[in-house]
Enzyme design. Structure first.
Site, PDB file in Angstrom:
ATOM      1  N   GLU A 188     -12.125 -22.361 -32.208  1.00 38.80           N
ATOM      2  CA  GLU A 188     -13.399 -22.771 -32.809  1.00 38.80           C
ATOM      3  C   GLU A 188     -13.149 -23.557 -34.087  1.00 38.80           C
ATOM      4  O   GLU A 188     -12.356 -23.143 -34.920  1.00 38.80           O
ATOM      5  CB  GLU A 188     -14.223 -21.515 -33.122  1.00 38.80           C
ATOM      6  CG  GLU A 188     -15.549 -21.792 -33.775  1.00 38.80           C
ATOM      7  CD  GLU A 188     -16.414 -22.698 -32.928  1.00 38.80           C
ATOM      8  OE1 GLU A 188     -16.696 -22.359 -31.775  1.00 38.80           O
ATOM      9  OE2 GLU A 188     -16.820 -23.777 -33.430  1.00 38.80           O
TER      10      GLU A 188
ATOM     11  N   GLU B  64     -18.723 -23.253 -41.742  1.00 40.75           N
ATOM     12  CA  GLU B  64     -19.894 -22.558 -42.271  1.00 40.75           C
ATOM     13  C   GLU B  64     -20.707 -23.572 -43.081  1.00 40.75           C
ATOM     14  O   GLU B  64     -20.154 -24.429 -43.757  1.00 40.75           O
ATOM     15  CB  GLU B  64     -19.463 -21.374 -43.142  1.00 40.75           C
ATOM     16  CG  GLU B  64     -18.894 -20.252 -42.288  1.00 40.75           C
ATOM     17  CD  GLU B  64     -18.312 -19.097 -43.098  1.00 40.75           C
ATOM     18  OE1 GLU B  64     -18.725 -18.890 -44.240  1.00 40.75           O
ATOM     19  OE2 GLU B  64     -17.429 -18.405 -42.560  1.00 40.75           O
TER      20      GLU B  64
ATOM     21  N   GLY C 245     -10.290 -30.463 -57.066  1.00 40.81           N
ATOM     22  CA  GLY C 245     -11.142 -29.490 -57.748  1.00 40.81           C
ATOM     23  C   GLY C 245     -10.530 -28.114 -57.714  1.00 40.81           C
ATOM     24  O   GLY C 245      -9.303 -27.959 -57.777  1.00 40.81           O
TER      25      GLY C 245
ATOM     26  N   GLY D 173     -10.889 -21.846 -50.295  1.00 42.16           N
ATOM     27  CA  GLY D 173     -10.938 -20.385 -50.213  1.00 42.16           C
ATOM     28  C   GLY D 173     -11.618 -20.024 -48.911  1.00 42.16           C
ATOM     29  O   GLY D 173     -11.543 -20.773 -47.940  1.00 42.16           O
TER      30      GLY D 173
ATOM     31  N   CYS E 124     -11.043 -18.307 -43.872  1.00 42.16           N
ATOM     32  CA  CYS E 124     -10.182 -18.968 -42.880  1.00 42.16           C
ATOM     33  C   CYS E 124      -8.931 -19.611 -43.483  1.00 42.16           C
ATOM     34  O   CYS E 124      -7.823 -19.121 -43.257  1.00 42.16           O
ATOM     35  CB  CYS E 124     -10.985 -20.006 -42.099  1.00 42.16           C
ATOM     36  SG  CYS E 124     -12.190 -19.251 -40.991  1.00 42.16           S
TER      37      CYS E 124
ATOM     38  N   LYS F 214      -5.985 -17.461 -45.302  1.00 44.16           N
ATOM     39  CA  LYS F 214      -5.276 -16.498 -44.434  1.00 44.16           C
ATOM     40  C   LYS F 214      -4.632 -17.217 -43.243  1.00 44.16           C
ATOM     41  O   LYS F 214      -3.585 -16.790 -42.750  1.00 44.16           O
ATOM     42  CB  LYS F 214      -6.201 -15.365 -43.981  1.00 44.16           C
ATOM     43  CG  LYS F 214      -7.447 -15.741 -43.192  1.00 44.16           C
ATOM     44  CD  LYS F 214      -7.387 -15.344 -41.742  1.00 44.16           C
ATOM     45  CE  LYS F 214      -8.698 -15.638 -41.036  1.00 44.16           C
ATOM     46  NZ  LYS F 214      -8.565 -15.932 -39.623  1.00 44.16           N
TER      47      LYS F 214
ATOM     48  N   ARG G 264     -15.785 -14.438 -49.165  1.00 43.29           N
ATOM     49  CA  ARG G 264     -14.404 -14.017 -48.903  1.00 43.29           C
ATOM     50  C   ARG G 264     -13.437 -14.983 -49.598  1.00 43.29           C
ATOM     51  O   ARG G 264     -13.545 -16.187 -49.430  1.00 43.29           O
ATOM     52  CB  ARG G 264     -14.125 -13.987 -47.386  1.00 43.29           C
ATOM     53  CG  ARG G 264     -14.806 -12.833 -46.685  1.00 43.29           C
ATOM     54  CD  ARG G 264     -14.564 -12.871 -45.181  1.00 43.29           C
ATOM     55  NE  ARG G 264     -15.337 -13.929 -44.529  1.00 43.29           N
ATOM     56  CZ  ARG G 264     -15.394 -14.093 -43.209  1.00 43.29           C
ATOM     57  NH1 ARG G 264     -14.724 -13.288 -42.409  1.00 43.29           N
ATOM     58  NH2 ARG G 264     -16.125 -15.068 -42.688  1.00 43.29           N
TER      59      ARG G 264
HETATM   60  N1  LIG Z   1     -16.202 -18.131 -40.083  1.00 44.91           N
HETATM   61  C1  LIG Z   1     -15.818 -19.319 -39.680  1.00 44.91           C
HETATM   62  O1  LIG Z   1     -16.269 -20.362 -40.158  1.00 44.91           O
HETATM   63  C2  LIG Z   1     -14.788 -19.455 -38.580  1.00 44.91           C
HETATM   64  C3  LIG Z   1     -14.534 -20.732 -38.024  1.00 44.91           C
HETATM   65  C4  LIG Z   1     -13.567 -20.842 -37.027  1.00 44.91           C
HETATM   66  C5  LIG Z   1     -12.842 -19.736 -36.628  1.00 44.91           C
HETATM   67  N2  LIG Z   1     -13.086 -18.522 -37.212  1.00 44.91           N
HETATM   68  C6  LIG Z   1     -12.321 -17.377 -36.759  1.00 44.91           C
HETATM   69  O2  LIG Z   1     -13.202 -16.557 -36.020  1.00 44.91           O
HETATM   70  C7  LIG Z   1     -12.868 -15.183 -36.170  1.00 44.91           C
HETATM   71  C8  LIG Z   1     -14.068 -14.407 -36.666  1.00 44.91           C
HETATM   72  O3  LIG Z   1     -14.419 -14.905 -37.952  1.00 44.91           O
HETATM   73  P1  LIG Z   1     -15.787 -14.507 -38.673  1.00 44.91           P
HETATM   74  O4  LIG Z   1     -15.854 -15.315 -39.906  1.00 44.91           O
HETATM   75  O5  LIG Z   1     -16.913 -14.582 -37.687  1.00 44.91           O
HETATM   76  O6  LIG Z   1     -15.471 -12.962 -39.003  1.00 44.91           O
HETATM   77  P2  LIG Z   1     -16.516 -11.793 -39.323  1.00 44.91           P
HETATM   78  O7  LIG Z   1     -15.753 -10.766 -40.041  1.00 44.91           O
HETATM   79  O8  LIG Z   1     -17.757 -12.385 -39.935  1.00 44.91           O
HETATM   80  O9  LIG Z   1     -16.920 -11.235 -37.883  1.00 44.91           O
HETATM   81  C9  LIG Z   1     -16.118 -10.418 -37.084  1.00 44.91           C
HETATM   82  C10 LIG Z   1     -17.028  -9.415 -36.364  1.00 44.91           C
HETATM   83  O10 LIG Z   1     -16.288  -8.722 -35.354  1.00 44.91           O
HETATM   84  C11 LIG Z   1     -16.761  -7.386 -35.327  1.00 44.91           C
HETATM   85  N3  LIG Z   1     -15.729  -6.564 -34.640  1.00 44.91           N
HETATM   86  C12 LIG Z   1     -14.498  -6.226 -35.072  1.00 44.91           C
HETATM   87  N4  LIG Z   1     -13.844  -5.523 -34.133  1.00 44.91           N
HETATM   88  C13 LIG Z   1     -14.674  -5.412 -33.078  1.00 44.91           C
HETATM   89  C14 LIG Z   1     -14.585  -4.812 -31.790  1.00 44.91           C
HETATM   90  N5  LIG Z   1     -13.441  -4.211 -31.394  1.00 44.91           N
HETATM   91  N6  LIG Z   1     -15.636  -4.882 -30.974  1.00 44.91           N
HETATM   92  C15 LIG Z   1     -16.761  -5.515 -31.341  1.00 44.91           C
HETATM   93  N7  LIG Z   1     -16.923  -6.103 -32.548  1.00 44.91           N
HETATM   94  C16 LIG Z   1     -15.882  -6.067 -33.396  1.00 44.91           C
HETATM   95  C17 LIG Z   1     -17.002  -7.032 -36.773  1.00 44.91           C
HETATM   96  O11 LIG Z   1     -17.870  -5.933 -36.916  1.00 44.91           O
HETATM   97  C18 LIG Z   1     -17.625  -8.353 -37.288  1.00 44.91           C
HETATM   98  O12 LIG Z   1     -19.024  -8.354 -37.154  1.00 44.91           O
HETATM   99  C19 LIG Z   1     -11.657 -15.169 -37.103  1.00 44.91           C
HETATM  100  O13 LIG Z   1     -10.486 -15.183 -36.326  1.00 44.91           O
HETATM  101  C20 LIG Z   1     -11.788 -16.477 -37.846  1.00 44.91           C
HETATM  102  O14 LIG Z   1     -10.562 -16.933 -38.344  1.00 44.91           O
HETATM  103  C21 LIG Z   1     -14.054 -18.351 -38.157  1.00 44.91           C
END
Ligand SMILES: NC(=O)c1ccc[n+]([C@@H]2O[C@H](COP(=O)([O-])OP(=O)(O)OC[C@H]3O[C@@H](n4cnc5c(N)ncnc54)[C@H](O)[C@@H]3O)[C@@H](O)[C@H]2O)c1
Length: 444
Positions: free
Chosen positions: A151, A155, A256, A260, A263, A266, A333
């Site tokens: 993905e 955000e 700037g 952070g 994503c 980490k 975060r």
């Molecule tokens: N946030 C972004 O912009 C973004 C963009 C691209 C990729 N990602 C990737 O996507 C992944 C998720 O990121 P996020 O920002 O949505 O994280 P997040 O912490 O907001 O969401 C993760 C969710 O998974 C749930 N969860 C954990 N273990 C579970 C299980 N066993 N069963 C069901 N639910 C479970 C948690 O309760 C939480 O709601 C990460 O690997 C991140 O690197 C995030």
């Protein structure tokens, strides 16, 4: 096609609502009951423009459900895995336990052939491990195929990035999984979205490489900013001129406070750790420098604040505009803005923080910071103002009444995004990062 999305955080909730928008019946499964209850009431537990409307529409229409019970999510042809992959507490590597746990919980419940599609950002090789676990756990006669569809949503632009992505990457190990995913994304593919179909490992690597490249570009211009600070040059002019070169491009050249969020930091660390495990750590040692250039920018803003306050922060009122790691989200975060605010507070400053959306999350993370309900309230009586997250609301501020309300009209623009000329004409001294200190301008 019936679809389950496991993990309904920033990524999963967006993906679930967007799949419903594409016409699918979707069940969102999350282990956090409070999140599930909120989503089932059509209340988005985080801020993302455009998503609440989509959520409400599809929950109301009955095409989108949420549950905390894996048994209610097992009747699906495709299962997307969108759970978190945070940095491990004992090192730089990614903690993939949520991904493994999600697959282990759901696979034994599947009663028909299913494609399990990873979207979480994972170390290369994870999909192969998951395929092994799925083969062990699947019921007799049930074939579970693991695929990877990384993905790239940002955000603040999550809905648009999901419904109109700049590319689709499908990592598959066989033709059946490819056929199912091509069918699932047929509308996007027909609309001309560039499509890359590849193997599992390449698909996993696309995502971590993309984030490593972006981080490198940001840290590159921030390294140039350090040179500018040593010479009196202006990094904004340098970046603008660099950006005209099509081989370089202007995106991600905003010097700037640095990157952070949940994503980039980490992900580059996880990539370094994975390279080490694979015996090719030398290939990515430069990312260590990328990381430290980025972290130095936070320290630089703290140092500038100390300098502007004559070396003593004790009891001085500092207004911090911005807490989210970037505009358009309430995600704090690893937020550079919050990190700087907390450091100043720890050194004795009286920090008053304001963010248009991330106030609640910032308060939870740092309850000892004082939180204002507007930029004007934060700035009133301030000895120093720090602009650390470039929300449009801050770029639109009228600097003249703020100059009158501040005790000392000095602003550190940690994002080099304010209209420095306008602020100076209103009586402000403006300090950017990698830019000369600019005093107030007398208006003719
Ligand atoms: N946030 C972004 O912009 C973004 C963009 C691209 C990729 N990602 C990737 O996507 C992944 C998720 O990121 P996020 O920002 O949505 O994280 P997040 O912490 O907001 O969401 C993760 C969710 O998974 C749930 N969860 C954990 N273990 C579970 C299980 N066993 N069963 C069901 N639910 C479970 C948690 O309760 C939480 O709601 C990460 O690997 C991140 O690197 C995030």
């Amino acid at each position: 096609m019936r679809i389950t999305v496991i993990g309904t955080g920033y990524l999963g909730a967006t993906h679930a609502a967007c799949l419903a928008e594409l016409g699918y019946e979707v069940v969102g499964l999350d282990s956090d009951p409070a999140k599930v209850e909120s989503l089932a009431r059509s209340e988005l537990p985080f801020y993302e423009e455009g998503l609440p409307e989509l959520l409400r529409r599809h929950v109301d229409a009955g095409g989108l459900h949420f549950t905390a019970d894996p048994a209610q999510a097992a009747d699906a042809e495709v299962v997307f895995v969108c759970v978190g992959t945070p940095q491990r507490s004992d090192g730089l590597a990614a903690d993939t336990s949520q991904v493994v746990g999600a697959v282990e919980a759901l696979v034994p419940l599947l009663t028909a052939d299913t494609v399990v599609v990873g979207k979480s950002t994972v170390p290369v090789g994870t999909a192969a491990v998951l395929q092994g676990r799925a083969d062990e756990l699947a019921r007799d006669g049930v074939r579970v195929r693991v695929a990877w569809n990384p993905e790239f949503l940002r955000e603040g632009h999550a809905v648009d990035d999901t419904l109109r992505p700049d590319r689709l990457v499908l990592g598959v190990a066989d033709e059946v999984a490819e056929k199912v995913l091509r069918e699932l994304y047929a509308d996007l593919i027909d609309a001309g979205t560039p499509l890359v179909v590849t193997d599992l490992a390449s698909a996993e690597l696309v995502k971590t490489s993309a984030n490593a490249f972006l981080a490198t570009k940001i840290s590159f211009i921030n390294a140039v900013a350090e040179l500018c600070e040593a010479t009196g040059a202006d990094v904004v002019a340098v970046a603008e001129a660099l950006g005209h070169d099509v081989r370089i491009g202007r995106h991600a050249l905003g010097a700037g406070l640095g990157f952070g969020g949940g994503c980039l930091p980490k992900d580059i660390r996880a990539l370094m750790a994975r390279a080490g495990e694979l015996g090719v750590d030398q290939a990515l040692t430069f990312l260590r420098e990328v990381d430290s250039i980025n972290m130095r920018r936070r320290q630089r803003v703290v140092d500038l604040a100390v300098e502007e306050l004559g070396g003593d922060l004790l009891g001085r009122r500092v207004a911090v505009l911005g807490a989210a790691f970037k505009p358009g989200t309430d995600d704090v975060r690893d937020s550079p803005a919050l990190n700087v605010a907390a450091q100043l507070q720890l050194r004795g400053a009286h920090v008053v923080l304001y963010d248009p959306q991330a106030g609640d999350n910032a308060r939870r993370a740092f309850p000892t910071l004082r939180h204002a309900t507007s930029a004007a309230e934060a700035v009133a009586g301030a000895d120093l103002v720090l602009h650390l997250t470039e929300w449009q609301e801050f770029l639109d501020l009228d600097p003249a009444p703020l100059a009158a309300a501040a005790r000392r009209p000095v602003v550190i623009d940690g994002r080099n995004a304010l209209d420095a000329q306008r602020w100076r004409e209103a009586g402000w001294t403006v300090r950017g990062l990698g830019r000369p200190r600019l005093g107030p301008l007398a208006v003719a």
